[in-house]
Design an enzyme around this catalytic site. Structure first.
Site, PDB file in Angstrom:
ATOM      1  N   GLU A  92       0.827  -1.219   0.000  1.00  0.00           N
ATOM      2  CA  GLU A  92       0.000   0.000   0.000  1.00  0.00           C
ATOM      3  C   GLU A  92       0.856   1.262   0.000  1.00  0.00           C
ATOM      4  O   GLU A  92       0.415   2.308  -0.460  1.00  0.00           O
ATOM      5  CB  GLU A  92      -0.932   0.019   1.229  1.00  0.00           C
ATOM      6  CG  GLU A  92      -2.242  -0.674   0.980  1.00  0.00           C
ATOM      7  CD  GLU A  92      -3.295  -0.434   2.069  1.00  0.00           C
ATOM      8  OE1 GLU A  92      -3.061   0.328   3.016  1.00  0.00           O
ATOM      9  OE2 GLU A  92      -4.376  -1.037   1.955  1.00  0.00           O
TER      10      GLU A  92
ATOM     11  N   HIS B  38       8.682 -26.653  -1.835  1.00  0.00           N
ATOM     12  CA  HIS B  38       8.061 -27.777  -2.538  1.00  0.00           C
ATOM     13  C   HIS B  38       6.926 -27.303  -3.436  1.00  0.00           C
ATOM     14  O   HIS B  38       6.155 -28.108  -3.926  1.00  0.00           O
ATOM     15  CB  HIS B  38       7.566 -28.810  -1.522  1.00  0.00           C
ATOM     16  CG  HIS B  38       8.681 -29.367  -0.693  1.00  0.00           C
ATOM     17  ND1 HIS B  38       9.249 -30.595  -0.927  1.00  0.00           N
ATOM     18  CD2 HIS B  38       9.362 -28.834   0.350  1.00  0.00           C
ATOM     19  CE1 HIS B  38      10.235 -30.802  -0.053  1.00  0.00           C
ATOM     20  NE2 HIS B  38      10.314 -29.734   0.732  1.00  0.00           N
TER      21      HIS B  38
ATOM     22  N   LYS C  76     -14.041  -0.119  -3.868  1.00  0.00           N
ATOM     23  CA  LYS C  76     -15.143   0.242  -2.975  1.00  0.00           C
ATOM     24  C   LYS C  76     -16.191   1.030  -3.748  1.00  0.00           C
ATOM     25  O   LYS C  76     -17.396   0.814  -3.580  1.00  0.00           O
ATOM     26  CB  LYS C  76     -14.626   1.112  -1.818  1.00  0.00           C
ATOM     27  CG  LYS C  76     -13.710   0.392  -0.862  1.00  0.00           C
ATOM     28  CD  LYS C  76     -13.380   1.301   0.303  1.00  0.00           C
ATOM     29  CE  LYS C  76     -12.230   0.766   1.122  1.00  0.00           C
ATOM     30  NZ  LYS C  76     -11.697   1.722   2.061  1.00  0.00           N
TER      31      LYS C  76
HETATM   32  O1  PA5 Z   1      -3.440   0.921   6.000  1.00  0.00           O
HETATM   33  C1  PA5 Z   1      -4.551   1.391   5.821  1.00  0.00           C
HETATM   34  O2  PA5 Z   1      -4.790   2.600   5.955  1.00  0.00           O
HETATM   35  C2  PA5 Z   1      -5.723   0.498   5.478  1.00  0.00           C
HETATM   36  O3  PA5 Z   1      -5.319  -0.804   5.210  1.00  0.00           O
HETATM   37  C3  PA5 Z   1      -6.711   0.476   6.617  1.00  0.00           C
HETATM   38  O4  PA5 Z   1      -6.074   0.042   7.780  1.00  0.00           O
HETATM   39  C4  PA5 Z   1      -7.912  -0.437   6.323  1.00  0.00           C
HETATM   40  O5  PA5 Z   1      -8.508  -0.074   5.112  1.00  0.00           O
HETATM   41  C5  PA5 Z   1      -8.934  -0.362   7.449  1.00  0.00           C
HETATM   42  O6  PA5 Z   1      -9.348   0.940   7.638  1.00  0.00           O
HETATM   43  P1  PA5 Z   1     -10.126   1.390   8.939  1.00  0.00           P
HETATM   44  O7  PA5 Z   1      -9.245   1.215  10.106  1.00  0.00           O
HETATM   45  O8  PA5 Z   1     -10.458   2.834   8.700  1.00  0.00           O
HETATM   46  O9  PA5 Z   1     -11.359   0.532   9.039  1.00  0.00           O
END
Ligand code: PA5
Length: 434
Positions: free
Chosen positions: A289, A310, A424
């Protein structure tokens, strides 16, 4: 960071000292940008100084809540996804008995810990409800935004179950919410219902939040020593301010970027200890990310050795040559195992009698390393002293810092994730959300 060592000797046949000398001044600039707050994404740099500025009152509340959960529950359900899930899962798997949830209560000495809100599967949710039947449980719902669909759906169901089992008042003692200090649907709901809440700081993004209550509460419920975790993160934060030669995080960020510029598009984090499997999942989110944007980034993948030798071994040895490996090597097992002698020796294994299993594992690692180097796969090695809280505090901060530096070297903002919104948007349109 004395219990973490980074060794890039096995990448040197593939890169030149000139490349290291060229890139390391930029690494220094990237590190200074994190320290001074001038990095892209500067609103999300709270994690850099967090070990020095810890909210000690909240830290104490986390420990008290963890004790309460441990005393009142057979099961803790942690509801959260992405950065609100992977850090805790990684730490608990790394630190605990390999069969933690399957041990009987006495041996486990704490509740089983399961995770929800990590998918939209009806089967998973129904199976979880089966598991909770007749068991005492507590819930830790974690969402920074408070609006993420997966945990929100699971939590709606689990809240209803908690209230029907323990009543509205009883539910207040069993639901703990970790969310924004002020805003979001979860914060509103928690305040209205009177749940105890913990804060995800504004300036710390989900994937950098494991050392906040997001990770610390579930980790403490598993019986782990979160003081040690935070103290070692603090040591690591000091080391990360040092110059290149004394700073494993800067070295790791530099070498992986040089390899990437050499056409190595995939980094495979591998370990010979199954307890590291979710460290790799956490790491994949952190790097995926943070770096995968603007058409750039090193694709983070992982493998569990020797099992995956394996399955993926053939490809790693002999397939497309666009991979480098980073070995996460736990140098000391929690408990070793001495291999015995068999009178009949029908399996032909007596040549290993008297040897420790860790010795066999180490030779498997060395043999694989040699083979992969011959096959054209550069290797980086992170040696961790053991699978303790001390080592893990170091490791978490090391990876986070190297990620911030590495994203800067790539020329991306490591602290946003615009791409996550695309699915989303489509999902909400298809579901008819207004
Ligand atoms: O690293 C990030 O920002 C995302 O992976 C969030 O942690 C994830 O989308 C969950 O978001 P939230 O804590 O707002 O539910």
């Amino acid at each position: 960071m004395e219990n973490l060592r980074f060794n890039y000797q096995s990448s040197l046949p593939f890169i030149t000292q000139q490349e290291i000398d060229y890139l390391s001044p930029y690494t220094k600039i990237a590190s200074e940008a994190l320290q001074s707050g001038s990095s892209p994404g500067s609103d999300f740099l709270g994690w850099v100084k967090m070990p020095f500025l810890y909210d000690t009152k909240e830290f104490e509340r986390v420990k008290i809540a963890a004790d309460k959960i441990r005393n009142q529950s057979d099961i803790l359900v942690v509801v959260g996804i992405g950065g609100s899930y992977l850090g805790a899962k990684a730490a608990i798997e790394f630190l605990s008995h390999s069969f933690y949830n399957n041990l009987d209560n006495e041996k486990r000495n704490g509740p089983a810990i399961v995770f929800a809100g990590i998918n939209l599967s009806p089967d998973y949710l129904n199976d979880l409800l089966d598991l909770l039947e007749g068991k005492d449980f507590s819930i830790n719902v974690i969402s920074k935004s408070g609006t993420t669909t997966e945990p929100a759906i699971s939590f709606r169901v689990l809240k209803e179950l908690t209230e029907s089992r323990y009543g509205k008042v009883g539910a207040k003692d069993r639901i703990f919410a970790t969310t924004d200090r002020q805003k979001g649907a979860l914060k509103q709901l928690a305040d209205q219902e009177g749940y105890e809440t913990f804060v995800v700081p504004d300036d710390i993004g989900g994937r950098f939040s494991v050392l906040t209550p997001v990770g610390l509460l579930p980790i403490a419920v598993s019986g782990a020593n979160i003081n040690a975790l935070i103290n070692r993160a603090l040591d690591a934060a000091n080391t990360c301010q040092k110059k290149f030669d004394e700073n494993p995080a800067l070295q790791y960020a530099t070498i992986r970027n040089i390899l990437n510029r050499r056409g190595k598009a995939i980094e495979m984090l591998v370990s010979y200890e199954p307890r590291c499997q979710y460290i790799a999942e956490w790491w994949k989110q952190l790097y995926g990310e943070s770096e995968g944007k603007d058409g750039k980034g090193i694709f983070p993948a992982s493998a569990n050795f020797t099992a995956d030798l394996h399955s993926l071994g053939q490809f790693l040895q002999d397939g497309t040559r666009n991979i480098f490996e980073t070995i996460l090597n736990i140098t000391k097992p929690k408990r070793d195992f001495l291999l015995g002698e068999d009178v009949d020796n029908l399996d032909g294994l007596n040549y290993l009698s008297g040897k420790k299993l860790s010795y066999v594992n180490e030779k498997a690692m060395q043999g694989t390393l040699e083979a992969h180097l011959d096959g054209g796969v550069p290797n980086l090695i992170i040696d961790l002293e053991d699978a303790s809280e001390h080592s893990l505090g170091n490791l978490f901060y090391f990876f986070e810092y190297a990620c911030g530096v590495s994203g800067n070297l790539l020329g991306v903002n490591p602290f946003d994730q615009p791409g996550v919104e695309a699915y989303k948007k489509n999902m909400f349109r298809l579901l008819g959300k207004k």
